[in-house]
Write an enzyme that holds these catalytic residues in place. Structure first.
Site, PDB file in Angstrom:
ATOM      1  N   ASP A  49      -4.073 -14.269   1.665  1.00 49.88           N
ATOM      2  CA  ASP A  49      -2.875 -13.454   1.857  1.00 49.88           C
ATOM      3  C   ASP A  49      -2.613 -13.146   3.325  1.00 49.88           C
ATOM      4  OD1 ASP A  49      -2.301 -13.450  -0.799  1.00 49.88           O
ATOM      5  OD2 ASP A  49      -2.932 -11.386  -1.180  1.00 49.88           O
ATOM      6  N   ASN A 119       5.022  -6.431   5.167  1.00 45.90           N
ATOM      7  CA  ASN A 119       4.327  -5.558   4.212  1.00 45.90           C
ATOM      8  C   ASN A 119       4.671  -4.085   4.409  1.00 45.90           C
ATOM      9  OD1 ASN A 119       3.071  -7.570   2.802  1.00 45.90           O
ATOM     10  ND2 ASN A 119       1.021  -7.173   3.590  1.00 45.90           N
ATOM     11  N   GLU A 120       4.328  -3.549   5.579  1.00 40.61           N
ATOM     12  CA  GLU A 120       4.538  -2.127   5.805  1.00 40.61           C
ATOM     13  C   GLU A 120       4.507  -1.792   7.286  1.00 40.61           C
ATOM     14  OE1 GLU A 120       0.647  -2.977   6.422  1.00 40.61           O
ATOM     15  OE2 GLU A 120       1.160  -2.884   4.285  1.00 40.61           O
ATOM     16  N   ALA A 157       7.351  -6.170  -1.494  1.00 37.48           N
ATOM     17  CA  ALA A 157       6.315  -7.199  -1.352  1.00 37.48           C
ATOM     18  C   ALA A 157       5.014  -6.611  -0.840  1.00 37.48           C
ATOM     19  CB  ALA A 157       6.802  -8.309  -0.422  1.00 37.48           C
ATOM     20  N   ALA A 161      -0.307  -3.937  -1.262  1.00 40.32           N
ATOM     21  CA  ALA A 161      -1.291  -4.081  -0.194  1.00 40.32           C
ATOM     22  C   ALA A 161      -1.818  -2.697   0.220  1.00 40.32           C
ATOM     23  CB  ALA A 161      -0.666  -4.843   0.969  1.00 40.32           C
ATOM     24  N   ASN A 163      -0.330   0.003   0.836  1.00 39.82           N
ATOM     25  CA  ASN A 163       0.331   1.059   0.071  1.00 39.82           C
ATOM     26  C   ASN A 163      -0.419   1.374  -1.227  1.00 39.82           C
ATOM     27  OD1 ASN A 163       2.823   2.701  -0.828  1.00 39.82           O
ATOM     28  ND2 ASN A 163       2.694   1.135  -2.411  1.00 39.82           N
ATOM     29  N   LEU A 164      -0.845   0.346  -1.935  1.00 36.50           N
ATOM     30  CA  LEU A 164      -1.568   0.557  -3.192  1.00 36.50           C
ATOM     31  C   LEU A 164      -2.920   1.208  -2.931  1.00 36.50           C
ATOM     32  CD1 LEU A 164      -1.715   0.192  -6.263  1.00 36.50           C
ATOM     33  CD2 LEU A 164      -2.595  -2.120  -5.867  1.00 36.50           C
ATOM     34  N   SER A 165      -3.601   0.782  -1.862  1.00 37.16           N
ATOM     35  CA  SER A 165      -4.889   1.389  -1.516  1.00 37.16           C
ATOM     36  C   SER A 165      -4.743   2.863  -1.171  1.00 37.16           C
ATOM     37  CB  SER A 165      -5.519   0.640  -0.334  1.00 37.16           C
ATOM     38  OG  SER A 165      -5.798  -0.703  -0.669  1.00 37.16           O
TER      39      SER A 165
END
EC number: 2.7.1.23
Length: 260
Positions: A49, A119-120, A157, A161, A163-165
């Site tokens: 990734d 991503n962020e 998208a 990444a 954000n989920l953690s």
């Protein structure tokens, strides 16, 4: 979200520095030909990734679609690796179109730094002391003071990444929202973030910046000693990822929400 594409015959192969990725590139290039990125209809990225993210950034100017195959450790954005029937798979693939975030960060010297994030964009404390952030949406202050390790704004998208953690929500790839997520918030303790419309213009102001320095990071582009950070979605830039039929990014995002 998904659009038909013309029949693809010209491929460019790129690989990470992992030995298995480099070996795969040699075999695939010999079998299917390698025209180089400037003449390719599709770029085939071989890695994980992180390498896909790097490849997407490199494709911003050309906006050439990217088909990834997993030759790395994490392959959420990659298709399964197989050397057989590659042209058929690519021509039957589903296309996910994403738009990056545009960041303008102003540092302590009042220098402006611009970068795109797929991503962020994250704000992170630089020292042992917590950060203090003021958050405005479309010019209106929504959070007068957030005491935290940091905060981030994630695209759909990127929602799976960092954000989920950070316990942020997973967003469907065609969701018209962005995830604003605190990182280890101390005050207000119960604030878990917000979902913002994709048109939102987000501003972070760093409070007590001399005492509590903060860095701003757009994917892998870092600005130290940030004072203000302005973020909005760049609708003028479109990036396309290709996924095997039945294994679209939308399906992966949905499946991730039910994983253990």
């Amino acid at each position: 979200m998904y659009q038909p594409q013309p029949f693809v015959t010209r491929l460019a192969f790129k690989c990470s520095d992992r030995p298995e990725a480099q070996e795969a590139r040699e075999r695939l290039a010999a079998r299917y030909g390698d025209v180089g990125p400037e003449n390719a209809q599709v770029i085939v990225a071989l890695g994980g990734d992180g390498f896909m993210l790097e490849s997407l950034h490199e494709a911003i100017a050309s906006q050439t679609p990217i088909y990834g195959m997993n030759r790395g450790s994490v392959g959420f954005l990659m298709n399964e690796y197989s050397e057989d029937g590659l042209l058929e798979r690519i021509n039957a693939a589903e296309r996910a179109v994403i738009h990056p975030l545009a960041m303008v960060a102003i540092d302590a010297r009042r220098t402006q730094h611009r970068a795109l994030a797929i991503n962020e964009v994250s704000l992170l404390r630089q020292t042992r002391q917590t950060a203090k952030l003021r958050i405005s949406i479309d010019g209106k202050v929504r959070m007068g003071e957030l005491v935290c390790d940091g905060a981030l704004l994630a695209t759909p998208a990127g929602s799976t990444a960092y954000n989920l953690s950070a316990h942020g929500p997973i967003i469907p790839i065609d969701g018209r929202v962005l995830a604003l997520t605190p990182i280890s918030a101390f005050r207000p303790r119960r604030w878990r973030g917000a979902l913002l419309p994709q048109s939102a213009r987000v501003t972070f102001e760093i409070l007590e910046a001399d005492k509590r320095p903060v860095s701003a990071v757009a994917d892998n582009f870092e600005v130290r000693d940030a004072m203000e950070v302005h973020i909005s979605e760049d609708r003028g830039t479109s990036l396309a990822m290709l996924f095997d039929a039945g294994r679209s990014l939308e399906e992966r995002v949905l499946a991730e929400q039910f994983s253990a």
